[in-house]
Design an enzyme around this catalytic site. Structure first.
Site, short mmCIF file in Angstrom:
data_model
loop_
_atom_site.label_atom_id
_atom_site.label_comp_id
_atom_site.label_asym_id
_atom_site.label_seq_id
_atom_site.Cartn_x
_atom_site.Cartn_y
_atom_site.Cartn_z
N SER A 106 25.80 23.87 98.42
CA SER A 106 25.51 24.58 97.19
C SER A 106 24.63 23.72 96.27
CB SER A 106 26.83 25.00 96.53
OG SER A 106 26.62 25.87 95.46
N HIS A 159 22.74 28.27 99.45
CA HIS A 159 22.98 29.69 99.18
C HIS A 159 22.51 30.00 97.77
CE1 HIS A 159 27.37 28.93 97.59
NE2 HIS A 159 26.46 28.27 96.90
#
Length: 196
Positions: A101, A126
């Site tokens: 992330s 993501h």
């Protein structure tokens, strides 16, 4: 049984006596930092202040940021990234374990040619997410607009720093994409995979 933070001997240049300091303070003095937790304002402010202080102290010696983090708060991670771009010394990023992330965003922010992953490290990218579901409609729309702006900014940075086309990065950010160290290298997130 927890052992706490280990203490190690340290002698400042010009001092005769050795003192015992915790291992992190000793490593900071060697310009080595660790992001080994979820990214939040506390760790973000700590890393930012260390980078700024050490860049003022000596602006020609590289800084080293070791990353093993599941990600965390986007704005706090972007503050770390921005500081890495701002300070004069190169910041070398080293992924050991996991950079997921916003931690992968910090990883890609290292100095080009100085971004490394350990052989068994994992990287995950993501799109940014929010947990702001119980808001009024107007607040929810504003939150969605802010998330879209953050996604565009993050996508633009990945495109710039990896050399991948925008459509590849955008497609990868649609879902959780996990990569091995060699896949992260092929994707342009890291430049080198450390040899065993």
């Amino acid at each position: 049984m927890p052992i706490g933070v280990p203490k190690v001997p340290f002698r400042s240049p010009g001092e005769g006596d050795t003192s015992w300091v915790d291992i992190y303070n000793r490593l900071y003095r060697e310009r080595l930092f660790f992001l080994g937790q979820e990214v939040d304002t506390d760790i973000s402010n700590q890393l930012i202040s260390l980078m700024i202080y050490l860049s003022i102290e000596k602006d020609t010696k590289d800084l080293y940021l070791f990353i093993n983090s599941p990600g965390g708060w986007v704005i706090s991670g972007m503050a770390i990234y921005d500081t890495m771009q701002f300070v004069r010394p190169d910041v070398q990023t080293i992924c050991m374990g996991l950079a997921a992330s916003i931690a992968s965003f910090i990883l890609v922010g290292g100095a080009i040619t100085k971004r490394i992953a350990f052989p068994h490290a994992r990287v995950m990218i993501h799109q940014p997410a929010s947990s702001f579901y119980e808001a009024q409609t107007g607040e929810f729309i504003l939150e969605a607009e802010e998330l879209l702006k953050l996604r565009e900014t993050i996508t633009r940075v990945y495109v710039q720093r990896t050399g991948k086309p925008i459509w590849v990065v955008s497609e990868d950010m649609e879902r959780d994409v996990f990569m091995s160290a060699t896949e992260a290298q092929a994707h342009g997130i890291v430049d080198l995979v450390a040899v065993q």
